[in-house]
Design a protein around this motif. Sequence first.
Motif, PDB file in Angstrom:
ATOM      1  N   UNK A 150       0.685  -1.268  -0.073  1.00 19.65           N
ATOM      2  CA  UNK A 150      -0.058  -0.102   0.034  1.00 19.65           C
ATOM      3  C   UNK A 150       1.036   1.317  -0.001  1.00 19.65           C
ATOM      4  N   UNK A 151       0.327   2.349  -0.516  1.00 15.03           N
ATOM      5  CA  UNK A 151       1.141   3.502  -0.525  1.00 15.03           C
ATOM      6  C   UNK A 151       0.245   4.793   0.237  1.00 15.03           C
ATOM      7  N   UNK A 152       0.960   5.906   0.644  1.00 14.98           N
ATOM      8  CA  UNK A 152       0.535   7.026   0.966  1.00 14.98           C
ATOM      9  C   UNK A 152       0.669   8.075   0.179  1.00 14.98           C
ATOM     10  N   UNK A 153      -0.346   8.909  -0.424  1.00  9.53           N
ATOM     11  CA  UNK A 153       0.016  10.271  -1.262  1.00  9.53           C
ATOM     12  C   UNK A 153       0.296  11.163  -0.202  1.00  9.53           C
ATOM     13  N   UNK A 154       1.297  11.900  -0.742  1.00 12.00           N
ATOM     14  CA  UNK A 154       1.842  13.204   0.129  1.00 12.00           C
ATOM     15  C   UNK A 154       0.793  14.429  -0.175  1.00 12.00           C
ATOM     16  N   UNK A 155       0.145  14.800   0.980  1.00 13.68           N
ATOM     17  CA  UNK A 155      -0.724  16.030   0.778  1.00 13.68           C
ATOM     18  C   UNK A 155       0.087  17.357   0.329  1.00 13.68           C
ATOM     19  N   UNK A 156      -0.639  18.172  -0.142  1.00 10.92           N
ATOM     20  CA  UNK A 156       0.048  19.376  -0.630  1.00 10.92           C
ATOM     21  C   UNK A 156       1.047  19.808   0.348  1.00 10.92           C
ATOM     22  N   UNK A 157       0.578  20.088   1.513  1.00  7.63           N
ATOM     23  CA  UNK A 157       1.569  20.710   2.635  1.00  7.63           C
ATOM     24  C   UNK A 157       2.764  19.834   2.810  1.00  7.63           C
ATOM     25  N   UNK A 158       2.457  18.330   2.889  1.00  8.28           N
ATOM     26  CA  UNK A 158       3.613  17.467   3.114  1.00  8.28           C
ATOM     27  C   UNK A 158       4.538  17.476   1.900  1.00  8.28           C
ATOM     28  N   UNK A 159       3.999  17.625   0.511  1.00 14.53           N
ATOM     29  CA  UNK A 159       5.060  17.466  -0.580  1.00 14.53           C
ATOM     30  C   UNK A 159       5.702  18.947  -0.462  1.00 14.53           C
ATOM     31  N   UNK A 160       5.196  19.923  -0.213  1.00 12.83           N
ATOM     32  CA  UNK A 160       5.828  21.197   0.105  1.00 12.83           C
ATOM     33  C   UNK A 160       6.920  21.275   0.996  1.00 12.83           C
ATOM     34  N   UNK A 161       6.653  20.543   2.166  1.00  9.16           N
ATOM     35  CA  UNK A 161       7.824  20.308   3.124  1.00  9.16           C
ATOM     36  C   UNK A 161       8.846  19.458   2.534  1.00  9.16           C
TER      37      UNK A 161
END
Length: 195
Positions: A150-161
Amino acid sequence: MPYTPPPELAALTLAELAEAVAARRLPPVEQWTPDREGDSLMRIAADGTWYHDGGPITRPAMVRAFSGLLLREADGRHYLVTPHEKLAIAVEDAAFIATDMDVRHDEAGRPVLAFRLNTDDVVLAGPDHPLRVAGTADTPAFYLGVRHSTEARLNRSTYGQLIDHALAVSGPETLAPETLAVESGGMRFPLLPGT
């Protein structure tokens, strides 16, 4: 007993993060081979919301419990698995959402990227939990391996981090987009689709 979420990632040391990972005792779903298969009537929306029979599951403890039974097979389909049943669950994008990221360093000084998921799981990026990038250079989508494929998609703020961290360690003034990458757990992960 009510579920108490763990403290914020920034408040935890690397040892405490590793302890949080180890403390999450998960059932051995990969070892179970149930005879009965069916449909769970459940769906995980692209925003990470879990639904059962059309209505949202609003209890975080229930979502956390169900998430421990998830696996994804080689064909991309997701299932909730118990010793007695294997039930299909519709997943619109990824089974999890990464909602926060923090950087720690191991004893050798190497970076370790810690991610908090929408289920309050903590995942440390590395060989067992790789980062991958899909999409295009204009609209990338960042994913983190969680467990049982399984995977997690990084939300916008997390991929910004994640991008902020990559720029901080790489030096934005000399960085070519195709060389943008991060390291975690002894592995290097490119952050541009197709690299």
